[in-house]
Design a protein around this motif. Structure first.
Motif, PDB file in Angstrom:
ATOM      1  N   PRO A 275       5.048 143.790 -40.313  1.00 29.01           N
ATOM      2  CA  PRO A 275       5.834 144.130 -41.509  1.00 29.01           C
ATOM      3  C   PRO A 275       6.115 142.938 -42.407  1.00 29.01           C
ATOM      4  N   SER A 276       6.178 141.728 -41.828  1.00 23.92           N
ATOM      5  CA  SER A 276       6.455 140.557 -42.655  1.00 23.92           C
ATOM      6  C   SER A 276       5.219 140.109 -43.420  1.00 23.92           C
ATOM      7  N   VAL A 277       4.032 140.117 -42.765  1.00 30.41           N
ATOM      8  CA  VAL A 277       2.842 139.624 -43.460  1.00 30.41           C
ATOM      9  C   VAL A 277       2.294 140.618 -44.465  1.00 30.41           C
ATOM     10  N   ARG A 278       2.617 141.888 -44.305  1.00 33.04           N
ATOM     11  CA  ARG A 278       2.086 142.877 -45.255  1.00 33.04           C
ATOM     12  C   ARG A 278       2.627 142.641 -46.651  1.00 33.04           C
ATOM     13  N   HIS A 279       3.782 141.952 -46.746  1.00 34.17           N
ATOM     14  CA  HIS A 279       4.383 141.695 -48.050  1.00 34.17           C
ATOM     15  C   HIS A 279       4.110 140.281 -48.554  1.00 34.17           C
ATOM     16  N   THR A 280       3.390 139.469 -47.777  1.00 37.94           N
ATOM     17  CA  THR A 280       3.158 138.108 -48.234  1.00 37.94           C
ATOM     18  C   THR A 280       2.132 138.100 -49.353  1.00 37.94           C
TER      19      THR A 280
ATOM     20  N   PRO B  70      14.774 142.613 -46.644  1.00 36.41           N
ATOM     21  CA  PRO B  70      14.646 141.371 -47.409  1.00 36.41           C
ATOM     22  C   PRO B  70      13.268 141.185 -48.026  1.00 36.41           C
ATOM     23  N   HIS B  71      12.228 141.704 -47.376  1.00 37.07           N
ATOM     24  CA  HIS B  71      10.876 141.551 -47.916  1.00 37.07           C
ATOM     25  C   HIS B  71      10.725 142.311 -49.234  1.00 37.07           C
ATOM     26  N   ILE B  72      11.275 143.512 -49.286  1.00 39.89           N
ATOM     27  CA  ILE B  72      11.207 144.290 -50.525  1.00 39.89           C
ATOM     28  C   ILE B  72      12.072 143.644 -51.600  1.00 39.89           C
TER      29      ILE B  72
ATOM     30  N   LEU C 165      18.120 136.874 -55.416  1.00 35.81           N
ATOM     31  CA  LEU C 165      17.750 136.016 -54.295  1.00 35.81           C
ATOM     32  C   LEU C 165      18.944 135.237 -53.757  1.00 35.81           C
ATOM     33  N   GLU C 166      19.844 134.834 -54.624  1.00 39.76           N
ATOM     34  CA  GLU C 166      21.043 134.140 -54.145  1.00 39.76           C
ATOM     35  C   GLU C 166      21.933 135.080 -53.330  1.00 39.76           C
TER      36      GLU C 166
ATOM     37  N   LYS D 132      13.916 133.786 -43.869  1.00 34.59           N
ATOM     38  CA  LYS D 132      13.134 132.750 -44.531  1.00 34.59           C
ATOM     39  C   LYS D 132      11.894 133.377 -45.161  1.00 34.59           C
ATOM     40  N   SER D 133      11.600 132.981 -46.384  1.00 30.79           N
ATOM     41  CA  SER D 133      10.433 133.527 -47.072  1.00 30.79           C
ATOM     42  C   SER D 133       9.875 132.490 -48.041  1.00 30.79           C
TER      43      SER D 133
END
Length: 248
Positions: A50-55, A123-125, A146-147, A157-158
């Motif tokens: 799920p994290s890399v699909r949004h990178t 957070p990814h979205i 983002l803040e 972390k992104s």
């Protein structure tokens, strides 16, 4: 050590590193080291995929191939799928397609629609929404989003989110903060995008010596890259070369 055992232990270690760097709950470390094979499988499906699909890198690579074959196919199919079923996944797919096609304002509306219910705190979205806001010339809203994300989910972390934040700060002409963020970002961000964007910003601000130093350092890094990495970074390398030509 047999190859099979060694491999799944290595994978577990890599996932453990990812868990620490991305601020995951520490029980994942227990799972990964006590049950390395099963733990890696569960972690990969539940957290890593799920994290890399949004990178940005993964998304751009996949969408780049699709654009070459049929430039409008992804946007067309995404709209059709949303008409069939207005699910969060279909809406997210349309948001990504709109953003990639340059329709940032429309993408903003779709991302905002996804960030409800079970996805309200994803957070990814949120990072992708911030990216769309920046592309829609709304850097103040991107920065604010983002803040807020940093305050509410400090362990998240992104690198992409950090880049969007740095660009948003720069777009608001907050030079001191932009320097602070980019100076950290270029030290760890994979590829040349952060360096290229920072160099272009520095040139626009008239900070020619700083831009020249960054470009020279980045070109040295580019020359040491294998061919496939240079190909993946061709757009950012071209941007660096444009800045370099304007500094000559």
């Amino acid at each position: 050590m047999p190859l099979g055992i060694g491999l799944h232990v290595v994978i577990a270690i890599l996932f453990a590193i990812h868990a620490i760097r991305s601020g995951q709950d520490r029980y994942w470390l227990f799972i990964l080291f006590v049950f390395p094979l099963l733990g890696s499988l569960v972690y990969g499906v539940a957290i890593w995929l799920p994290s890399v699909r949004h990178t940005r890198e993964v998304g751009q690579a996949v969408r780049g191939v699709r654009r070459l074959l049929d430039p409008d196919k992804e946007l067309r199919e995404a709209k059709e799928q949303l008409d069939i079923a207005a699910t969060p996944n279909n809406r997210l797919r349309l948001a990504e397609a709109l953003l990639e096609a340059g329709h940032a304002s429309e993408a903003v509306a779709q991302y905002q629609a996804v960030l409800t219910g079970v996805h309200a705190n994803d957070p990814h979205i949120s990072v992708r929404l911030a990216h769309a806001l920046l592309e829609a010339d709304k850097p103040a809203e991107a920065r604010e989003l983002l803040e807020r994300l940093i305050r509410e989910q400090p362990k998240f972390k992104s690198p992409e989110g950090h880049l969007v934040y740095a660009c948003s700060v720069a777009a608001m002409s907050d030079r001191a903060k932009a320097h602070e963020e980019f100076d950290v970002l270029v030290g760890y961000y994979a590829g040349l995008e952060a360096r290229a964007r920072y160099a272009e910003i520095l040139l626009g601000w008239g900070e020619r010596d700083r831009a020249r130093s960054l470009v020279e350092e980045s070109m040295k890094i580019a020359r040491r890259m294998p061919n496939h990495s240079r190909q993946m970074n061709r757009d950012w390398l071209a941007m660096l070369k444009r800045v370099e030509s304007q500094l000559a």
